[in-house]
Every structure is written in structure tokens, then in C-alpha cells.
Design a protein around this motif. Sequence first.
Motif, PDB file in Angstrom:
ATOM      1  N   UNK A 163      20.278  47.039 -86.628  1.00  0.00           N
ATOM      2  CA  UNK A 163      20.293  48.574 -86.684  1.00  0.00           C
ATOM      3  C   UNK A 163      18.907  49.125 -85.887  1.00  0.00           C
ATOM      4  N   UNK A 164      17.883  48.591 -86.000  1.00  0.00           N
ATOM      5  CA  UNK A 164      16.889  49.155 -85.342  1.00  0.00           C
ATOM      6  C   UNK A 164      16.665  49.300 -83.781  1.00  0.00           C
ATOM      7  N   UNK A 165      17.570  48.280 -83.330  1.00  0.00           N
ATOM      8  CA  UNK A 165      17.572  48.253 -81.801  1.00  0.00           C
ATOM      9  C   UNK A 165      18.185  49.716 -81.146  1.00  0.00           C
ATOM     10  N   UNK A 185      13.761  50.734 -74.699  1.00  0.00           N
ATOM     11  CA  UNK A 185      13.372  49.248 -74.566  1.00  0.00           C
ATOM     12  C   UNK A 185      12.062  49.082 -75.624  1.00  0.00           C
ATOM     13  N   UNK A 186      11.011  50.212 -75.182  1.00  0.00           N
ATOM     14  CA  UNK A 186       9.864  49.888 -76.126  1.00  0.00           C
ATOM     15  C   UNK A 186      10.039  50.558 -77.476  1.00  0.00           C
ATOM     16  N   UNK A 187      11.041  51.439 -77.789  1.00  0.00           N
ATOM     17  CA  UNK A 187      11.304  51.962 -79.011  1.00  0.00           C
ATOM     18  C   UNK A 187      11.984  50.840 -79.979  1.00  0.00           C
ATOM     19  N   UNK A 188      13.007  50.092 -79.076  1.00  0.00           N
ATOM     20  CA  UNK A 188      13.496  48.977 -79.978  1.00  0.00           C
ATOM     21  C   UNK A 188      12.510  47.962 -80.154  1.00  0.00           C
ATOM     22  N   UNK A 189      11.536  47.717 -79.315  1.00  0.00           N
ATOM     23  CA  UNK A 189      10.476  46.809 -79.873  1.00  0.00           C
ATOM     24  C   UNK A 189       9.839  47.336 -81.019  1.00  0.00           C
ATOM     25  N   UNK A 190       9.462  48.553 -81.068  1.00  0.00           N
ATOM     26  CA  UNK A 190       8.914  49.115 -82.145  1.00  0.00           C
ATOM     27  C   UNK A 190       9.570  49.420 -83.338  1.00  0.00           C
ATOM     28  N   UNK A 191      10.780  49.361 -83.391  1.00  0.00           N
ATOM     29  CA  UNK A 191      11.565  49.258 -84.399  1.00  0.00           C
ATOM     30  C   UNK A 191      11.523  48.033 -85.159  1.00  0.00           C
ATOM     31  N   UNK A 200       4.278  51.222 -89.893  1.00  0.00           N
ATOM     32  CA  UNK A 200       3.977  52.031 -89.011  1.00  0.00           C
ATOM     33  C   UNK A 200       2.832  51.425 -88.048  1.00  0.00           C
ATOM     34  N   UNK A 201       1.917  50.437 -88.711  1.00  0.00           N
ATOM     35  CA  UNK A 201       1.166  49.643 -87.795  1.00  0.00           C
ATOM     36  C   UNK A 201       1.941  48.907 -86.925  1.00  0.00           C
ATOM     37  N   UNK A 202       2.802  48.132 -87.324  1.00  0.00           N
ATOM     38  CA  UNK A 202       3.720  47.293 -86.230  1.00  0.00           C
ATOM     39  C   UNK A 202       4.620  48.166 -85.606  1.00  0.00           C
ATOM     40  N   UNK A 203       5.027  49.502 -85.926  1.00  0.00           N
ATOM     41  CA  UNK A 203       5.913  50.305 -84.956  1.00  0.00           C
ATOM     42  C   UNK A 203       5.155  50.786 -83.871  1.00  0.00           C
ATOM     43  N   UNK A 204       3.884  51.471 -84.053  1.00  0.00           N
ATOM     44  CA  UNK A 204       3.143  52.075 -83.108  1.00  0.00           C
ATOM     45  C   UNK A 204       2.688  51.192 -82.151  1.00  0.00           C
ATOM     46  N   UNK A 251      16.337  53.015 -82.793  1.00  0.00           N
ATOM     47  CA  UNK A 251      15.178  53.424 -82.348  1.00  0.00           C
ATOM     48  C   UNK A 251      15.248  54.028 -80.734  1.00  0.00           C
ATOM     49  N   UNK A 252      16.271  53.495 -80.121  1.00  0.00           N
ATOM     50  CA  UNK A 252      16.454  53.828 -78.728  1.00  0.00           C
ATOM     51  C   UNK A 252      16.991  55.108 -78.637  1.00  0.00           C
ATOM     52  N   UNK A 253      17.976  55.211 -79.460  1.00  0.00           N
ATOM     53  CA  UNK A 253      18.430  56.712 -79.446  1.00  0.00           C
ATOM     54  C   UNK A 253      17.363  57.832 -79.928  1.00  0.00           C
ATOM     55  N   UNK A 254      16.449  57.311 -80.916  1.00  0.00           N
ATOM     56  CA  UNK A 254      15.498  58.180 -81.350  1.00  0.00           C
ATOM     57  C   UNK A 254      14.635  58.677 -80.249  1.00  0.00           C
ATOM     58  N   UNK A 255      14.108  57.576 -79.352  1.00  0.00           N
ATOM     59  CA  UNK A 255      12.993  57.874 -78.477  1.00  0.00           C
ATOM     60  C   UNK A 255      13.961  58.543 -77.668  1.00  0.00           C
ATOM     61  N   UNK A 256      14.940  58.303 -77.088  1.00  0.00           N
ATOM     62  CA  UNK A 256      15.810  59.126 -76.005  1.00  0.00           C
ATOM     63  C   UNK A 256      15.754  60.413 -76.253  1.00  0.00           C
ATOM     64  N   UNK A 257      16.353  60.575 -77.478  1.00  0.00           N
ATOM     65  CA  UNK A 257      16.490  62.147 -77.867  1.00  0.00           C
ATOM     66  C   UNK A 257      15.180  62.962 -78.039  1.00  0.00           C
ATOM     67  N   UNK A 258      14.293  62.238 -78.597  1.00  0.00           N
ATOM     68  CA  UNK A 258      12.692  62.828 -78.492  1.00  0.00           C
ATOM     69  C   UNK A 258      12.417  63.180 -77.154  1.00  0.00           C
ATOM     70  N   UNK A 259      12.252  62.125 -76.226  1.00  0.00           N
ATOM     71  CA  UNK A 259      11.907  62.413 -74.880  1.00  0.00           C
ATOM     72  C   UNK A 259      12.487  63.447 -74.281  1.00  0.00           C
ATOM     73  N   UNK A 260      13.813  63.264 -74.125  1.00  0.00           N
ATOM     74  CA  UNK A 260      14.621  64.361 -73.586  1.00  0.00           C
ATOM     75  C   UNK A 260      14.335  65.933 -74.002  1.00  0.00           C
ATOM     76  N   UNK A 261      14.187  65.851 -75.245  1.00  0.00           N
ATOM     77  CA  UNK A 261      13.682  67.123 -75.703  1.00  0.00           C
ATOM     78  C   UNK A 261      12.527  67.842 -75.443  1.00  0.00           C
ATOM     79  N   UNK A 262      11.733  66.749 -75.622  1.00  0.00           N
ATOM     80  CA  UNK A 262      10.134  67.333 -75.132  1.00  0.00           C
ATOM     81  C   UNK A 262      10.057  67.590 -73.468  1.00  0.00           C
TER      82      UNK A 262
END
Length: 300
Positions: free
Chosen positions: A278-280, A217-223, A188-192, A283-294
Motif C-alpha cells: 500500500x505504501x508504494x 520513487x523517493x516518496x515510495x521509499x519513505x513510505x 517519521x525518522x524512517x520516513x523523512x 506515498x507516490x500519490x501523496x507526493x505527486x499531489x502535494x508537489x503539483x499543488x505547491x
Amino acid sequence: MAEVSTVAPTASPKQVSAVADFVSGNFGGMANVLVGQPLDTIKVRLQLDHGRFKGAWDCGVQTVKNEGFLALYKGMAAPLVGIGAVNALLFAANSQFRKLLQDHPGQVLSIGQIGLAGAGAGIVNSVLASPVELLKIKMQAQFGKPAGQERYFSGPVDCAKYLIQRDGFANGLGRGMVATILREIPAYFGFYSGFEIVKRHLTKDQEQDASVTQLMVAGAAGGIGYWIFSYPFDVVKSVVQNQTENPKGFYVGRVMKQIYARDGINGLFRGMAPTILRSIPAAGATFTAYELSMRMFDRL
């Protein structure tokens, strides 16, 4: 990534409600599991492999051939159900660590401070992530049909009951906790920090919200950062959590030596290619779903 979910809130100064964070975290986490589970199953099977598979492609082909396509989604129920609690704990812990590192409310933290807060959140997150991932791994490790296997679990609930009855809660569902903690700190140090570096670069440190594309893109980099920083510990965790016998003492170094003695340095990185792949999208789907929901909650 853990590998259950890798979601991070954007750097918006607006305070969000706990309900919005929890619900959005669920959507983000579910998107992560749905998109990433097939390659995660291949990763786990390669980490536990002793010569059955020639590589990631062969593992996927054999899995589908012998068990059907849905076998790639084995173990999905545990993270899909538990993702809400895991994300809620992760978000709360990360927010608290960030507040502790701020000199005043709204302060923009340095990349190092963001990584440090992520590492602290990873420690707290391990309490729930470890048992959820243990059940997932137990299901993913079941190759082939039930016949001829000593104990074949029908699902995560059956698996949890068996482990608790046989080993108790701490040694049953709690197995691999130390390895999980040691993974989550650098992960999580590397991810965030990876997410924040790329997002700030793409938005030029401006205050407006990042676009969906920028978040992906940022989420993929974090993943990717999550796994580069922590992968050998994840291999150890998978091996320990799939063992029948409970590990003794401080087992992480001992298990690493055993893997290295048997398979060389490649043993500690087996399955990393499908994991990075897998992480690309995950993580992209994760951030997209999270941000659109927020953003939906912001409009309410």
C-alpha cells in the motif's frame, strides 16, 4: 503509514506560505487516503484477526464477498476529513524542528538531522493522528452486517459520540495515544530520512526541483521506511484502540507480550505485506499531489 498521511516538503530553500502548505497538504493527504484505504482496511483487519482470515488475499475476498467492494473503504471519512489538520500540524512541527537544528537559515541538514526532525514532528503529530486513526480502526473492524453485533457504528461521528459518552474524551478518543507516539517517533525518522536519501541520490544533490517521477520513487521509499521502522507498534496500537476496555498503565510492552505469546513473532508483523504494498502507490500519490499543488501556488 499512518498512517494518516506521509507528506514531506521538498528541500527547496524558497519559503512557502502557510496557506499553500496547508492546501497542498490536504491534496496530498486525500490522495494518500483514496489510493491506500483498501489495503489499509485489510491491514487493520489482519492485525485484529483471530483465525477468520487465511491471509491478505483471503481477507480482501471475504470482505468484498460479505460486505461489497465499498467495505474496503470503511473508515475513510475520518482520515479524509481530519487529514488537513493532521498535515498542517505535521508540517508546522517538522519545519520548526528543522529550524532548531539549523545553524543558519537555508542550511542543508544531514540525513540524521532530517530524521531527528521527523521524529520530533511525529510526537507532535500524534495528538491529532491518534484519535483520527482510532475512529478509522473502529469502522474498519466492523465485519459483516449490523445484525447480531453488540454496537454497530453508522459512521465516525456516531462512534466518537459513543466513545466520549461511555469513556470520556481522554479514555475514549485518546485511547492508544502512547502507542501512537511510540510508533510515530521511529516511523517519521524512517520516513523523512528514507525520502531524503533517495531524493538526493536521484537528483544528485542538485538544487533544482525533483521531477514528479523522482518524487514518487523517493516518496515510495519513505513510505516503506515508515513501516519498516515502526510496524510492531502499529499492531499494538490497532489492538488497543479496538478493545472495549481501556488499557491500564504502560500497556505497550504488556500487549506486545500477549500478542507474541498467542501468535509468535508473526503476530507483531501480521498484515505487513499489504501495508508495504500500500505504501508504494499511496506515498507516490501523496507526493505527486502535494508537489503539483505547491508548484501551482508558485505560479500564482
